[in-house]
Design a protein around this motif. Structure first.
Motif, PDB file in Angstrom:
ATOM      1  N   UNK A 278     -50.194 147.218  20.365  1.00  0.00           N
ATOM      2  CA  UNK A 278     -50.603 147.964  19.166  1.00  0.00           C
ATOM      3  C   UNK A 278     -51.803 148.864  19.438  1.00  0.00           C
ATOM      4  N   UNK A 279     -52.434 148.702  20.609  1.00  0.00           N
ATOM      5  CA  UNK A 279     -53.588 149.548  20.946  1.00  0.00           C
ATOM      6  C   UNK A 279     -53.066 150.811  21.633  1.00  0.00           C
ATOM      7  N   UNK A 280     -53.362 152.000  21.061  1.00  0.00           N
ATOM      8  CA  UNK A 280     -52.867 153.227  21.690  1.00  0.00           C
ATOM      9  C   UNK A 280     -53.348 153.337  23.137  1.00  0.00           C
ATOM     10  N   UNK A 281     -52.444 153.581  24.062  1.00  0.00           N
ATOM     11  CA  UNK A 281     -52.739 153.735  25.495  1.00  0.00           C
ATOM     12  C   UNK A 281     -53.435 152.514  26.104  1.00  0.00           C
ATOM     13  N   UNK A 282     -53.183 151.328  25.523  1.00  0.00           N
ATOM     14  CA  UNK A 282     -53.816 150.092  26.016  1.00  0.00           C
ATOM     15  C   UNK A 282     -53.519 149.847  27.496  1.00  0.00           C
ATOM     16  N   UNK A 283     -52.314 150.204  27.924  1.00  0.00           N
ATOM     17  CA  UNK A 283     -51.933 149.949  29.314  1.00  0.00           C
ATOM     18  C   UNK A 283     -52.775 150.817  30.271  1.00  0.00           C
TER      19      UNK A 283
END
Ligand SMILES: Nc1ncnc2c1ncn2[C@@H]1O[C@H](COP(=O)(O)OP(=O)(O)O)[C@@H](O)[C@H]1O
Ligand SMILES: CC(=O)N[C@@H](CCC(=O)OP(=O)(O)O)C(=O)O
Length: 303
Positions: A278-283
């Motif tokens: 759910x975190x944008x661009x977490x990866x």
């Protein structure tokens, strides 16, 4: 007079890029397997961010392989069709009709949606399932559960639920060599010719191990593995995971996820990370910055 001092926002961007340099150098040419969970793909905006991240990985010389789920989407389709569905230990009991629906939703709909998002982000993806080029051969899972009355372990028949018993990753290497990002649906043939529904975490872990992946990411809808009090467990090893399953802290869909991480690191994957999709661009933040996110699983903890 014109102010020639550098814009602090631009400087911060440059710093972010230089911070990424050692990671770019370390990971060039390596294989990353990314499991994209059905819960993580609900929001189209986040799905586009995810596709951009995958395309960026490919652009900087990493070979990403996407293995996707779609549990909630299969559930919705089964409901529409009036087919009841039940889970045992995080696995969907799968009769013939359910297996057909699962394949239709996973390999038909979701797989091609992800391929399209990657295309939109400027990448080239090919969508396949475990059936294609005999990537994965499945065997009916063997599960036992304690009887609620006697406590004696008894066999549970989950129907057409498969375990990946053989992986031939040659098609994945071929696609990667041609600049293509493979997107894999968790469906496979058994040696008996039957179609098996495979838990997407399990499928991704088997592929990560067969490809000697450097990193294995599992994107889901929670921050990572949480304690009973809801605190994020940033580092776990196989013994720690075992204890959390035994005392009931880890349950439901998180069970196949952590079991998969353990198997993957025991079979040679350097590290597995359960990440918040759910975190944008977490990866990207996890890979290219010093700030780790989610739960990192290593054979001997964070060494
Ligand atoms: N200890 C735990 N920490 C975090 N999540 C847990 C834990 N135990 C059970 N869960 C459940 O596992 C879910 C993630 O598994 P699942 O629903 O299969 O996700 P996905 O569709 O992404 O594979 C979480 O949403 C949460 O409800
Ligand atoms: C056997 C089994 O449980 N198969 C899963 C396959 C999809 C999946 O695993 O999707 P998520 O990753 O989104 O949970 C299912 O039928 O739901």
């Amino acid at each position: 007079m014109t102010d020639h001092s550098p814009d602090p926002a631009m400087l911060a961007k440059a710093e972010t890029l230089t911070e990424a340099l050692p990671y770019l150098q370390r990971y060039a040419g390596k294989t990353f397997v990314v499991k994209y969970g059905g819960h993580a793909m609900g929001d189209p905006e986040l799905a586009r961010d995810f596709a951009e991240d995958v395309v960026l990985l490919k652009a900087v010389g990493i070979n990403p392989i996407v293995v996707h789920g779609g549990g909630p989407q299969i559930g919705a389709m089964l409901k529409q069709l009036g087919i009841e569905s039940q889970f045992v230990g995080g696995l969907r009991v799968t009769d013939k009709a359910t297996a057909e629906v699962a394949e239709m939703v996973l390999a038909g709909k979701i797989n091609k949606e992800i391929v399209a998002w990657i295309a939109e982000a400027g990448g080239r993806a090919v969508g396949i399932s475990g059936k294609d080029a005999r990537l994965v051969t499945a065997e009916k899972v063997k599960r036992s559960e304690p009887d609620p009355n006697s406590g004696i372990e008894r066999h549970v028949d989950l129907g057409f639920v498969g375990d990946p018993v053989h992986v031939d990753p040659s098609i994945l290497h071929q696609l990667a060599k041609d600049g293509i990002i493979p997107v894999v649906a968790p469906v496979a043939l058994g040696a008996d010719g039957d179609t098996y529904n495979i838990n997407a975490d399990t499928m991704a872990g088997a592929i990560a191990a067969a490809c000697n992946a450097s990193r294995f990411f599992l994107l889901t809808d929670v921050a990572g593995v949480l304690s009973k009090d809801g605190d994020l467990q940033t580092d776990l090893d196989p013994a720690g995971i075992d204890a959390l399953i035994k005392d009931g802290t880890i349950s439901g869909g998180m069970i196949p996820k952590v079991e998969t991480c353990v198997k993957a690191v025991e079979r040679g994957v350097d590290a597995a990370v359960i990440l918040d999709g759910r975190i944008p661009h977490g990866m990207l933040l996890e890979i290219f910055t010093r700030r780790g996110a989610g739960t990192l699983v290593r054979k001997n903890g964070r060494a």
